[in-house]
Design a protein around this motif. Structure first.
Motif, PDB file in Angstrom:
ATOM      1  N   UNK A   1       0.829  -1.196   0.000  1.00 29.15           N
ATOM      2  CA  UNK A   1       0.000   0.000   0.000  1.00 29.15           C
ATOM      3  C   UNK A   1       0.870   1.254   0.000  1.00 29.15           C
ATOM      4  N   UNK A   5       0.701   4.291  -2.826  1.00 27.64           N
ATOM      5  CA  UNK A   5       0.351   5.665  -2.455  1.00 27.64           C
ATOM      6  C   UNK A   5       1.453   6.641  -2.853  1.00 27.64           C
ATOM      7  N   UNK A   6       2.673   6.169  -2.617  1.00 23.50           N
ATOM      8  CA  UNK A   6       3.790   7.051  -2.934  1.00 23.50           C
ATOM      9  C   UNK A   6       3.822   7.359  -4.435  1.00 23.50           C
ATOM     10  N   UNK A   8       1.218   7.337  -6.459  1.00 24.07           N
ATOM     11  CA  UNK A   8       0.141   8.296  -6.753  1.00 24.07           C
ATOM     12  C   UNK A   8       0.606   9.708  -6.431  1.00 24.07           C
ATOM     13  N   UNK A   9       1.260   9.808  -5.268  1.00 26.02           N
ATOM     14  CA  UNK A   9       1.719  11.120  -4.833  1.00 26.02           C
ATOM     15  C   UNK A   9       2.696  11.703  -5.836  1.00 26.02           C
ATOM     16  N   UNK A  12       0.906  12.709  -9.091  1.00 29.26           N
ATOM     17  CA  UNK A  12       0.104  13.923  -8.956  1.00 29.26           C
ATOM     18  C   UNK A  12       1.000  15.136  -8.788  1.00 29.26           C
ATOM     19  N   UNK A  16       1.047  18.412 -11.178  1.00 35.07           N
ATOM     20  CA  UNK A  16       0.898  19.802 -10.753  1.00 35.07           C
ATOM     21  C   UNK A  16       2.011  20.668 -11.312  1.00 35.07           C
ATOM     22  N   UNK A  20       2.039  23.863 -13.933  1.00 35.85           N
ATOM     23  CA  UNK A  20       2.644  25.174 -13.717  1.00 35.85           C
ATOM     24  C   UNK A  20       3.513  25.544 -14.908  1.00 35.85           C
ATOM     25  N   UNK A  90      12.345  43.148 -18.657  1.00 33.39           N
ATOM     26  CA  UNK A  90      12.952  41.961 -18.058  1.00 33.39           C
ATOM     27  C   UNK A  90      12.249  40.700 -18.546  1.00 33.39           C
TER      28      UNK A  90
END
Lengths: 413, 303
Positions: A1, A5-6, A8-9, A12, A16, A20, A90
């Motif tokens: 598990x 999860x890691x 998925x992290x 995601x 993100x 950006x 600039x």
């Protein structure tokens, strides 16, 4: 598990980040599009303001004459203008055309914000039509970085009724100015309104006064400059210039004059139409600046320049030269309350007030090439001298010594 | 054995120990990114700039050179910098004092129960919520020498913002006016945390209102007061808008607080490097104060 999860992290998080990055990319590519669009940035005003509308009208004429081109005009208030231009430089997102302060031209040029127009000016061949003082503001190290758009002069506005009542005429020397202003002071009124606000704007009248005494603006620790500052300080202490002048910008000074709170004011031609429109009952006229050794006005002017990162410099140059055609300027200048920076624009308005300003413009001062890049600093120091001596925190002599030290340091760099 | 069991129970009921998993860190990613991009990056950028030579050309084209401590030597050896620093301290000190006294007075007032209390308290908060552009301009008009309300009321014709002393008093009052309701909210919360039984006991012992205020209210309000003073100090010390809009630092630099000084260096004179020194100093003072504050807080907690 734990592993799942890691994962998925991680995904995601990456998503993100990618988002950006993608956003950043979007804004970059969005700017390049729009083939026939030219951008012009200015600080005159928005389309609804009396100072902004004439320019928008003129640009619309250009738009109509050139169906394949659209000019996108952006108004940025004066206080934010240079900062915005700098930030855009600039980010490499400069406008195609920038309408910049004449004295800022040298700063912008040496920073690489605006382009050298040398290759274009030669074939154009109209540089000799421009008044020397105006043209000089576009020159940096022998190169041309702008085309003078308009010029403006300062003169003495006076309230005809009040002067008549007091039995005085508009002053022609600064000694007369002091005496006249004193006579006009009283009954809740001051003789002369000026802008002496913090910052470069408040330096105009001190500079005019010092020039009249024969002072040089980069050497103010001199008897000439001192006599100028002495007199302004004396007039403020006597109340013939309101102490409030230290907090007024030029618009505030105009309001004092418009409401009859001041019998005279030193201001630019900008307010001619505004006074006529907003205070139709006020009876006023203008006179040349008082003259001692010189009667020079401070030149107030703007130059048209091409942004260094413009993708359409040819289009920008076409717009600039179109705007500078005598026929267009002839209709535009009286509405805009500005004077021609070139000598082939006849004034058909037959307006005696404009004639006085035009005559005053013949004796105009602008910082020379050495002073120009630091003019904002030097003017701030001079204004600080007026503030210090008028508010009583230093004698005029000490105030000028302090100013000279600051000016020397500014110019040394 | 008999002792350890209840202890464990207490522990587990108070702070359930859970293992933090990687996915849970995901929830803080937006916050971390936000803080990183909007706070830490500009902050670091500013500090880096204070060690470089940055004029207008370097802003446009990049490649600024590192000059070590030159900018710091320039600013810290400059009378103008220290003058501005001193003005900042006077302005901040004055504002914090007025804010605290006014805030405390308001808090004590609103601690009583009277009809319309909540409405009035909400209205007062408007001063705190009002954008500075609005409040600063209203103050400027009130204090105008020609048309100002204050002169009309007093029958004088004084240019309050045109004289060094009155200009400083004016920006101090204007700032305190907007901070006081904020101080009131914090102090009121503190007051509500003081148990009424203490006052009852004091009254039985014959303590008058002044003695109650001095012996009960003030000491028990000390932690909240410290927080209030610190927060007010930090927000006042970095205040730019109120001062700039009211006086632009004038007359004759009399209200040129450090943020205005830095602004002028950067955007009027294009000396971004030394301006960065000024803004870094602007950061140092509140940080040092905060460290002292948190230390004293921890001491109080452990004591």
């Amino acid at each position: 598990m734990g592993v799942r999860r890691r994962l998925v992290a991680a995904i995601s998080g990456f998503g993100l980040l990618a988002g950006v990055v993608a956003c950043g990319g979007d804004s970059d590519s969005g700017e390049a599009s729009g083939g026939g669009t030219l951008t012009l940035w200015q600080y005159y005003g928005d389309p609804s303001s009396p100072t902004g509308k004439p320019l928008y009208d003129l640009i619309k004429k250009y738009d109509d004459a050139k169906p394949d081109v659209t000019v996108d005009v952006r108004f940025i208030p004066y206080d934010d203008f240079n900062r915005t231009l700098l930030q855009s430089a600039a980010a490499k997102e400069l406008p195609d055309v920038a309408l910049i302060g004449a004295f800022d031209t040298a700063t912008m040029a040496s920073a690489g914000i605006i382009s050298d127009l040398g290759d274009r000016v030669g074939p154009w061949g109209q540089q000799d039509k421009y008044f020397k003082t105006s043209w000089a503001t576009t020159q940096v190290e022998g190169k041309t970085y702008g085309i003078p758009h308009v010029a403006d002069a300062y003169a003495v506005y006076y309230n005809k009724q009040l002067l008549q009542q007091a039995g005085v005429k508009p002053p022609t020397t600064w000694a007369e100015m002091e005496a006249t202003a004193k006579k006009l002071t009283g009954q809740g009124r001051t003789g002369l309104a000026i802008s002496g606000i913090e910052g470069p704007e408040g330096a105009t009248v001190p500079i005019i006064r010092m020039l009249a005494a024969g002072a040089s603006i980069d050497k103010v620790d001199t008897p000439e400059a001192r006599s100028g500052l002495d007199q302004l300080t004396r007039m403020i202490k006597a109340g013939s210039i309101s102490p409030g002048a230290l907090t007024w910008n030029e618009e505030d000074a105009k309001n004092q004059f418009a409401n009859g709170k001041a019998a005279m004011m030193i201001n630019s031609a900008t307010y001619v139409n505004i006074l006529r429109k907003e205070n139709p009952k006020l009876q006023w006229d203008v006179a040349l600046l008082p003259k001692d050794k010189t009667g020079q006005t401070f030149l107030s002017a703007e130059n048209l320049a091409i942004g260094a990162t413009s993708k359409n410099p040819d289009g920008a140059w076409d717009l600039i030269t179109w705007l500078q055609q005598p026929a267009e300027l002839q209709a535009y200048l009286p509405v805009r309350n500005k004077l021609a920076a070139r000598n082939d624009v006849p004034d058909a308005s037959n307006d005696p007030v404009r004639k006085v300003f035009a005559q005053q413009l013949e004796e105009a001062w602008a910082p020379d090439e050495k002073l120009a890049p630091k003019s904002s600093e030097v003017m701030t120091h001079l204004q600080a001298a007026l503030q210090a001596s008028a508010s009583g925190s230093a004698s005029p002599e000490d105030a000028l010594k302090t100013a000279q030290k600051a000016i020397d340091e500014s110019l040394a760099k | 054995m008999a002792i350890t069991v209840p202890q464990q129970r207490v522990l587990s009921s108070r702070a359930p120990i859970r293992r933090t998993t990687a996915a849970e860190y995901l929830f803080v990613v937006p916050a971390v990114l936000f803080v990183g991009f909007t706070v830490l990056y500009p902050l670091a950028y500013n500090v880096v700039q204070s060690f470089q030579k940055v004029g207008i050309a370097q802003i446009v084209n990049g490649n600024a050179k590192f000059v070590g401590l030159d900018n710091y030597a320039d600013q810290l050896g400059r009378a103008e910098f220290w003058k501005s620093f001193g003005i900042s301290l006077i302005y901040t000190g004055g504002t914090v004092l007025v804010t605290f006294v006014a805030g405390l007075a308001l808090a004590l007032f609103f601690h009583r129960d009277f009809p319309g209390r909540n409405v009035l308290r909400a209205l007062l908060l408007l001063a705190w919520v009002l954008p500075t552009v609005v409040s600063a301009n209203v103050w400027r008009w009130l204090l105008d020498g020609t048309y100002g309300l204050l002169n009309t009321v007093l029958g004088t014709e004084i240019f309050w913002l045109g004289k060094p002393g009155t200009a400083m008093a004016a920006v101090t009052l204007a700032s305190a006016w907007s901070f006081a309701p904020f101080a009131m909210v914090l102090l009121l919360a503190g007051l509500q945390g003081i148990s009424g039984t203490l006052y009852e006991a004091a009254r039985i012992d014959g303590a008058g209102p002044w003695a109650q205020f001095r012996r009960i209210t003030l000491p028990l309000l000390k932690p909240v007061s410290l927080t209030t003073v610190l927060l007010c100090f930090i927000s006042t010390f970095k205040t730019f808008d109120t001062v700039f809009l009211m006086t632009q630092g004038g007359p004759g630099g009399a209200t040129e607080v450090l943020p205005v000084y830095a602004y002028k260096l950067a955007f009027s004179f294009y000396k971004f490097d030394v301006a960065a020194v000024a803004t870094t100093m602007l950061l140092v003072v509140p940080v040092v104060l905060s460290v002292f504050y948190f230390r004293s807080l921890r001491k109080e907690e452990t004591a």
